[in-house]
Write a protein that holds these residues in place. Sequence first.
Motif, short mmCIF file in Angstrom:
data_model
loop_
_atom_site.label_atom_id
_atom_site.label_comp_id
_atom_site.label_asym_id
_atom_site.label_seq_id
_atom_site.Cartn_x
_atom_site.Cartn_y
_atom_site.Cartn_z
N ASP A 8 0.85 -1.20 0.13
CA ASP A 8 0.11 0.19 -0.04
C ASP A 8 0.97 1.24 -0.03
OD1 ASP A 8 -2.37 -1.61 0.00
OD2 ASP A 8 -2.71 -1.11 2.28
N GLU A 9 2.02 1.20 0.83
CA GLU A 9 2.91 2.32 0.80
C GLU A 9 3.65 2.97 -0.43
OE1 GLU A 9 3.58 -0.40 2.63
OE2 GLU A 9 2.62 0.39 4.42
N ALA A 10 3.45 1.72 -1.49
CA ALA A 10 4.02 2.17 -2.85
C ALA A 10 3.03 2.61 -3.99
CB ALA A 10 4.68 0.96 -3.30
N ILE A 11 1.63 2.67 -3.08
CA ILE A 11 0.48 3.16 -4.30
C ILE A 11 0.04 4.52 -3.81
CG2 ILE A 11 -1.94 2.40 -5.10
CD1 ILE A 11 -0.92 -0.47 -4.72
N VAL A 12 0.06 5.42 -4.91
CA VAL A 12 -0.86 6.64 -4.59
C VAL A 12 -2.02 6.95 -5.46
CG1 VAL A 12 -0.36 9.03 -4.49
CG2 VAL A 12 1.34 7.66 -3.92
N LEU A 13 -3.09 6.89 -5.19
CA LEU A 13 -4.06 7.00 -6.01
C LEU A 13 -4.84 8.58 -5.94
CD1 LEU A 13 -6.15 4.07 -4.87
CD2 LEU A 13 -4.58 4.11 -6.91
N VAL A 32 10.35 5.34 -1.32
CA VAL A 32 11.05 5.82 -0.01
C VAL A 32 10.14 5.14 1.12
CG1 VAL A 32 11.57 7.68 1.67
CG2 VAL A 32 12.31 7.70 -0.81
N ARG A 33 8.76 5.43 1.00
CA ARG A 33 8.09 4.94 2.22
C ARG A 33 7.92 3.24 2.04
NH1 ARG A 33 4.24 8.74 0.35
NH2 ARG A 33 3.22 7.13 -1.09
N SER A 34 8.07 2.64 0.71
CA SER A 34 7.86 1.19 0.81
C SER A 34 9.29 0.72 1.17
CB SER A 34 7.50 0.74 -0.68
OG SER A 34 8.48 0.90 -1.39
N GLY A 35 10.32 1.47 1.48
CA GLY A 35 11.76 0.71 1.66
C GLY A 35 12.54 0.49 0.73
N SER A 36 12.33 0.77 -0.59
CA SER A 36 13.06 0.43 -1.83
C SER A 36 14.12 1.45 -1.95
CB SER A 36 12.16 0.57 -2.87
OG SER A 36 12.85 0.38 -4.07
N ASP A 72 21.56 4.72 -3.73
CA ASP A 72 20.27 5.04 -2.80
C ASP A 72 19.20 3.91 -3.10
OD1 ASP A 72 20.47 5.33 -5.69
OD2 ASP A 72 19.95 7.38 -5.72
N VAL A 73 19.61 2.89 -3.86
CA VAL A 73 18.39 1.89 -3.90
C VAL A 73 18.93 0.84 -3.00
CG1 VAL A 73 17.56 -0.05 -5.62
CG2 VAL A 73 18.28 2.18 -6.68
N ARG A 74 17.74 0.60 -2.25
CA ARG A 74 17.90 -0.28 -0.88
C ARG A 74 17.64 -1.67 -1.48
NH1 ARG A 74 16.98 3.61 3.77
NH2 ARG A 74 16.71 1.93 5.22
N ALA A 75 16.61 -1.70 -2.25
CA ALA A 75 15.92 -3.07 -2.74
C ALA A 75 15.15 -2.76 -4.00
CB ALA A 75 15.11 -3.51 -1.73
N GLU A 76 15.12 -3.73 -4.80
CA GLU A 76 14.36 -3.51 -5.90
C GLU A 76 12.82 -3.23 -5.78
OE1 GLU A 76 14.38 -6.89 -8.48
OE2 GLU A 76 13.03 -6.13 -10.01
N GLY A 77 12.47 -2.24 -6.24
CA GLY A 77 10.90 -1.84 -5.85
C GLY A 77 10.31 -1.15 -7.03
N LEU A 78 8.74 -1.06 -6.82
CA LEU A 78 8.15 -0.61 -7.72
C LEU A 78 7.02 0.13 -7.01
CD1 LEU A 78 7.49 -1.49 -11.08
CD2 LEU A 78 5.98 -3.15 -10.18
N ALA A 79 6.58 1.28 -7.87
CA ALA A 79 5.58 2.35 -7.23
C ALA A 79 4.47 2.56 -8.24
CB ALA A 79 6.06 3.32 -6.33
N ARG A 98 -1.18 9.89 -17.15
CA ARG A 98 -2.17 9.87 -16.03
C ARG A 98 -1.52 8.76 -15.04
NH1 ARG A 98 -7.45 7.98 -18.83
NH2 ARG A 98 -6.34 6.97 -20.46
N VAL A 99 -0.78 7.86 -15.50
CA VAL A 99 -0.34 7.04 -14.75
C VAL A 99 1.37 7.04 -14.61
CG1 VAL A 99 -0.14 4.32 -13.97
CG2 VAL A 99 -2.16 5.33 -14.81
N VAL A 100 1.93 7.12 -13.52
CA VAL A 100 3.53 6.96 -13.49
C VAL A 100 3.89 5.89 -12.47
CG1 VAL A 100 5.52 7.99 -12.52
CG2 VAL A 100 3.58 9.53 -13.16
N VAL A 101 4.87 4.75 -13.10
CA VAL A 101 5.13 3.68 -12.40
C VAL A 101 6.78 4.11 -12.22
CG1 VAL A 101 5.85 1.41 -12.70
CG2 VAL A 101 3.83 2.06 -13.62
N GLY A 102 6.95 3.92 -10.78
CA GLY A 102 8.44 4.30 -10.50
C GLY A 102 9.23 3.00 -10.37
N LEU A 103 10.43 2.72 -10.96
CA LEU A 103 11.08 1.38 -10.96
C LEU A 103 12.34 1.73 -10.30
CD1 LEU A 103 11.36 -1.65 -11.82
CD2 LEU A 103 11.97 -0.54 -13.84
N ALA A 104 12.75 0.77 -9.27
CA ALA A 104 14.09 0.95 -8.77
C ALA A 104 14.71 -0.33 -8.87
CB ALA A 104 14.06 1.41 -7.34
#
Lengths: 152, 94
Positions: A8-13, A32-36, A72-79, A98-104
């Motif tokens: 949930d922390e990685a989703i902003v609606l 950042v919130r999801s720890g990625s 600055d990447v702690r773990a693979e992550g998606l937002a 309309r939609v931004v996917v963040g990938l680390a």
Amino acid sequence: MTLPPLPDEAIVLGAHVDDWRGAVREAGRALVRSGSTRSEYADRMIAVIEEFGAYVVIAPGLALAHARPGPDVRAEGLAVVTLAEPVPFGHPHNDPVRVVVGLAVSNAEEHVASVARLANAFNDSGIVGRIAKAETADELRAMLGFDREAEA
Amino acid sequence: MKIIAVCGVGIGTSAILKVNAERALDRLGLSADVDASDLAGIAAAAADAQVILTSSELADAVRAAVGRSFAEIVEVSNYFDVEEISTKLETSLG
């Protein structure tokens, strides 16, 4: 071959942003919130677009914000961030976004499998419009094919 | 045959392009190696490639980076549109 988790922390609606930088920053904060990632990662995602242009808008309405692996990447992550009002990124065909996917990712080689699954979800041409209208995180995860049990 | 999918940083978008280019090749009944590259590495990566796939946003930078090369540069608008990629690859290879 699993996607990085999408908590949930990685989703902003329905985020309200002024411009594309604001949209990318929302994705950065979610990572950042999801720890990625650490917060500097958002600056690097913005720098990629400043350097190379809006090519990250890879389909109509969809931006895949990302930067190279780094400390600055702690773990693979998606937002995933959906925007209340679409914003232009400067792409000739695919604006507005309309939609931004963040990938680390922490390793350039290892991420191809997870990106392939993301590609599967987005190969459905109507999905960006549906994701943009998602009302809950669960609804959005279901559209992207996230298995809730796999996240636990 | 070798195809290079290129993006600014060599992760994420080029990986998606690689995956969907492989799907497009399957659909066309063609086989080729598809590698992902970043812009900085494109000249070396494309040395023995026939086709470079990229975004129209990056096409000029790719052209400048590869200089005189036999590889054809194909611009893709929608990275998830396997139909678009198939059509453009078919034109380019045919």
